[in-house]
Design a protein around this motif. Structure first.
Motif, PDB file in Angstrom:
ATOM      1  N   ALA A 126      -2.181  -5.771 -22.201  1.00  0.00           N
ATOM      2  CA  ALA A 126      -2.722  -6.380 -22.840  1.00  0.00           C
ATOM      3  C   ALA A 126      -2.549  -8.049 -23.242  1.00  0.00           C
ATOM      4  O   ALA A 126      -3.166  -8.463 -23.896  1.00  0.00           O
ATOM      5  CB  ALA A 126      -2.642  -5.436 -23.919  1.00  0.00           C
ATOM      6  N   LEU A 127      -1.265  -7.872 -23.157  1.00  0.00           N
ATOM      7  CA  LEU A 127      -0.696  -9.621 -22.758  1.00  0.00           C
ATOM      8  C   LEU A 127      -2.049 -10.299 -22.517  1.00  0.00           C
ATOM      9  O   LEU A 127      -2.262 -10.645 -22.959  1.00  0.00           O
ATOM     10  CB  LEU A 127       0.490  -8.941 -23.115  1.00  0.00           C
ATOM     11  N   ALA A 128      -1.961  -9.951 -21.083  1.00  0.00           N
ATOM     12  CA  ALA A 128      -3.243 -11.229 -19.993  1.00  0.00           C
ATOM     13  C   ALA A 128      -4.228 -11.315 -20.990  1.00  0.00           C
ATOM     14  O   ALA A 128      -4.634 -11.820 -21.275  1.00  0.00           O
ATOM     15  CB  ALA A 128      -2.812 -10.523 -18.850  1.00  0.00           C
ATOM     16  N   LEU A 129      -4.988  -9.475 -21.305  1.00  0.00           N
ATOM     17  CA  LEU A 129      -6.187 -10.408 -22.401  1.00  0.00           C
ATOM     18  C   LEU A 129      -5.797 -10.729 -23.365  1.00  0.00           C
ATOM     19  O   LEU A 129      -6.206 -11.350 -23.928  1.00  0.00           O
ATOM     20  CB  LEU A 129      -6.619  -8.574 -22.361  1.00  0.00           C
ATOM     21  N   ALA A 130      -5.025 -11.210 -24.059  1.00  0.00           N
ATOM     22  CA  ALA A 130      -5.147 -11.771 -25.730  1.00  0.00           C
ATOM     23  C   ALA A 130      -4.520 -13.195 -25.444  1.00  0.00           C
ATOM     24  O   ALA A 130      -5.392 -14.057 -26.451  1.00  0.00           O
ATOM     25  CB  ALA A 130      -3.495 -10.964 -26.873  1.00  0.00           C
ATOM     26  N   VAL A 131      -4.189 -13.365 -24.195  1.00  0.00           N
ATOM     27  CA  VAL A 131      -3.629 -15.030 -23.860  1.00  0.00           C
ATOM     28  C   VAL A 131      -5.192 -15.117 -23.119  1.00  0.00           C
ATOM     29  O   VAL A 131      -5.460 -16.197 -24.105  1.00  0.00           O
ATOM     30  CB  VAL A 131      -2.949 -14.947 -22.682  1.00  0.00           C
ATOM     31  N   ALA A 132      -5.826 -14.470 -22.560  1.00  0.00           N
ATOM     32  CA  ALA A 132      -7.897 -14.946 -22.267  1.00  0.00           C
ATOM     33  C   ALA A 132      -8.051 -15.407 -22.904  1.00  0.00           C
ATOM     34  O   ALA A 132      -8.796 -16.027 -23.056  1.00  0.00           O
ATOM     35  CB  ALA A 132      -7.700 -14.208 -20.793  1.00  0.00           C
ATOM     36  N   ASP A 133      -8.311 -14.051 -24.082  1.00  0.00           N
ATOM     37  CA  ASP A 133      -9.155 -14.277 -25.503  1.00  0.00           C
ATOM     38  C   ASP A 133      -8.692 -15.167 -26.388  1.00  0.00           C
ATOM     39  O   ASP A 133      -9.637 -16.703 -26.344  1.00  0.00           O
ATOM     40  CB  ASP A 133      -8.775 -13.453 -26.300  1.00  0.00           C
ATOM     41  N   ASP A 134      -7.599 -16.287 -26.059  1.00  0.00           N
ATOM     42  CA  ASP A 134      -7.071 -17.276 -27.186  1.00  0.00           C
ATOM     43  C   ASP A 134      -7.610 -18.136 -26.644  1.00  0.00           C
ATOM     44  O   ASP A 134      -8.103 -18.980 -27.038  1.00  0.00           O
ATOM     45  CB  ASP A 134      -5.957 -17.302 -27.697  1.00  0.00           C
ATOM     46  N   VAL A 135      -7.129 -18.196 -25.463  1.00  0.00           N
ATOM     47  CA  VAL A 135      -7.660 -19.562 -24.398  1.00  0.00           C
ATOM     48  C   VAL A 135      -8.870 -19.592 -24.242  1.00  0.00           C
ATOM     49  O   VAL A 135      -9.921 -21.070 -24.517  1.00  0.00           O
ATOM     50  CB  VAL A 135      -7.487 -19.758 -23.245  1.00  0.00           C
ATOM     51  N   ALA A 136      -9.625 -19.070 -23.805  1.00  0.00           N
ATOM     52  CA  ALA A 136     -11.334 -18.816 -24.375  1.00  0.00           C
ATOM     53  C   ALA A 136     -12.021 -19.699 -25.660  1.00  0.00           C
ATOM     54  O   ALA A 136     -12.528 -20.112 -25.553  1.00  0.00           O
ATOM     55  CB  ALA A 136     -12.066 -17.632 -23.229  1.00  0.00           C
ATOM     56  N   ALA A 137     -11.008 -19.152 -26.729  1.00  0.00           N
ATOM     57  CA  ALA A 137     -11.594 -19.039 -28.408  1.00  0.00           C
ATOM     58  C   ALA A 137     -11.041 -21.145 -28.561  1.00  0.00           C
ATOM     59  O   ALA A 137     -10.585 -21.382 -28.943  1.00  0.00           O
ATOM     60  CB  ALA A 137     -10.849 -18.757 -29.434  1.00  0.00           C
ATOM     61  N   GLY A 138     -10.485 -21.642 -27.361  1.00  0.00           N
ATOM     62  CA  GLY A 138      -9.488 -22.426 -27.578  1.00  0.00           C
ATOM     63  C   GLY A 138      -8.283 -22.830 -28.956  1.00  0.00           C
ATOM     64  O   GLY A 138      -8.136 -23.673 -29.107  1.00  0.00           O
ATOM     65  N   ARG A 139      -7.565 -21.828 -28.702  1.00  0.00           N
ATOM     66  CA  ARG A 139      -6.629 -21.297 -29.362  1.00  0.00           C
ATOM     67  C   ARG A 139      -5.432 -20.322 -29.346  1.00  0.00           C
ATOM     68  O   ARG A 139      -5.805 -20.231 -28.027  1.00  0.00           O
ATOM     69  CB  ARG A 139      -6.673 -21.207 -31.132  1.00  0.00           C
ATOM     70  N   LEU A 140      -4.254 -20.210 -29.688  1.00  0.00           N
ATOM     71  CA  LEU A 140      -3.241 -19.684 -29.044  1.00  0.00           C
ATOM     72  C   LEU A 140      -2.396 -19.768 -30.410  1.00  0.00           C
ATOM     73  O   LEU A 140      -2.309 -19.925 -31.196  1.00  0.00           O
ATOM     74  CB  LEU A 140      -1.662 -20.510 -28.262  1.00  0.00           C
ATOM     75  N   THR A 141      -2.625 -18.373 -30.983  1.00  0.00           N
ATOM     76  CA  THR A 141      -1.405 -17.217 -31.492  1.00  0.00           C
ATOM     77  C   THR A 141      -0.168 -17.227 -31.388  1.00  0.00           C
ATOM     78  O   THR A 141       0.031 -17.021 -30.100  1.00  0.00           O
ATOM     79  CB  THR A 141      -2.754 -16.221 -31.857  1.00  0.00           C
ATOM     80  N   ALA A 142       0.603 -16.347 -32.044  1.00  0.00           N
ATOM     81  CA  ALA A 142       2.109 -15.759 -32.229  1.00  0.00           C
ATOM     82  C   ALA A 142       1.415 -14.940 -32.536  1.00  0.00           C
ATOM     83  O   ALA A 142       1.222 -14.210 -33.094  1.00  0.00           O
ATOM     84  CB  ALA A 142       2.775 -16.280 -32.810  1.00  0.00           C
ATOM     85  N   SER A 143       1.988 -13.656 -31.772  1.00  0.00           N
ATOM     86  CA  SER A 143       2.376 -11.781 -32.129  1.00  0.00           C
ATOM     87  C   SER A 143       3.988 -11.689 -32.164  1.00  0.00           C
ATOM     88  O   SER A 143       4.799 -12.557 -30.877  1.00  0.00           O
ATOM     89  CB  SER A 143       1.655 -11.338 -30.974  1.00  0.00           C
ATOM     90  N   SER A 144       4.181 -10.852 -32.340  1.00  0.00           N
ATOM     91  CA  SER A 144       6.061 -10.305 -32.405  1.00  0.00           C
ATOM     92  C   SER A 144       6.226  -9.122 -31.825  1.00  0.00           C
ATOM     93  O   SER A 144       4.662  -8.410 -32.455  1.00  0.00           O
ATOM     94  CB  SER A 144       6.743 -10.715 -33.542  1.00  0.00           C
ATOM     95  N   CYS A 145       6.916  -8.929 -31.108  1.00  0.00           N
ATOM     96  CA  CYS A 145       6.763  -7.086 -31.551  1.00  0.00           C
ATOM     97  C   CYS A 145       7.988  -6.046 -32.138  1.00  0.00           C
ATOM     98  O   CYS A 145       8.641  -7.020 -33.257  1.00  0.00           O
ATOM     99  CB  CYS A 145       7.446  -7.007 -30.242  1.00  0.00           C
TER     100      CYS A 145
END
Length: 194
Positions: A175-194
């Motif tokens: 799940a983390l890897a897909l979130a990173v890949a989606d954001d990199v593909a969109a040209g941004r990085l976001t923040a999520s907390s546990c």
């Protein structure tokens, strides 16, 4: 003294009656389906994921909710490779579903990550596999410099045992890897907390 010497072989034999503890080595192998409709040209250089301290090792790390600052290592649970290697491999594999040139195309960006947490958190009636990374991406369209983000996933561990633990960590890493890949593909990085 001489009469007690005959007991030594018997006492040594008692120690061998106890079976050895079983050592479990766990492997993470998340799989990602190709996303043909969203594949972008080019590739991303993924630098090796940096990890320090106990999570840089293969031994399983856990904490309790009552004492979250005290890291402990399990005596019989290990990863087949250090967690940073598994996380880096998963993120690279997830990026392959978003970028056509991950295996030799023109480079369109660079992703660097630091593994912050890779631990089981127990307490409160359950346990969770917690995976957290900090990421920096250089090459985002329209950005003058690199962008940074933080990603965290907490996945319930549904049963006791190494299989359930490995499955929870694998789901969290995927799940983390897909979130990173989606954001990199969109040209941004976001923040999520546990």
């Amino acid at each position: 003294m001489r009469s007690a010497l005959w007991l030594l072989p018997l006492l040594g034999g008692c120690a061998t009656l106890k079976p050895p503890e079983r050592l479990d080595t766990m492997r993470l192998q998340p799989r990602f389906a190709a996303g043909a409709a969203s594949v972008r040209p080019g590739g991303i250089i993924v630098t090796p994921v940096v990890a320090t301290g106990m999570i840089a090792e293969r031994r399983y790390v856990y904490v309790t909710a009552a004492d979250p600052l005290l890291l402990r290592q399990a005596a019989t649970l290990f990863w087949d490779v250090p967690p940073s290697a598994s996380v880096g491999r998963a993120i690279t594999d997830a990026l392959r579903t978003r970028f056509a040139g991950m295996d030799g195309g023109p480079v369109v960006g660079r992703l660097a990550m630091r593994l912050v947490r890779f631990e089981e958190v127990t307490g409160g009636g359950g346990a969770q596999a917690v995976v957290e990374v900090e990421a920096t991406f250089a090459g985002a369209a329209g950005q003058d410099g690199p962008v940074s983000g933080r990603y965290c996933r907490a996945t319930p561990i549904v049963a006791d045992g190494s299989d359930a633990r490995a499955a929870a960590f694998q789901a969290g890493v995927a799940a983390l890897a897909l979130a990173v890949a989606d954001d990199v593909a969109a040209g941004r990085l976001t923040a999520s907390s546990c």
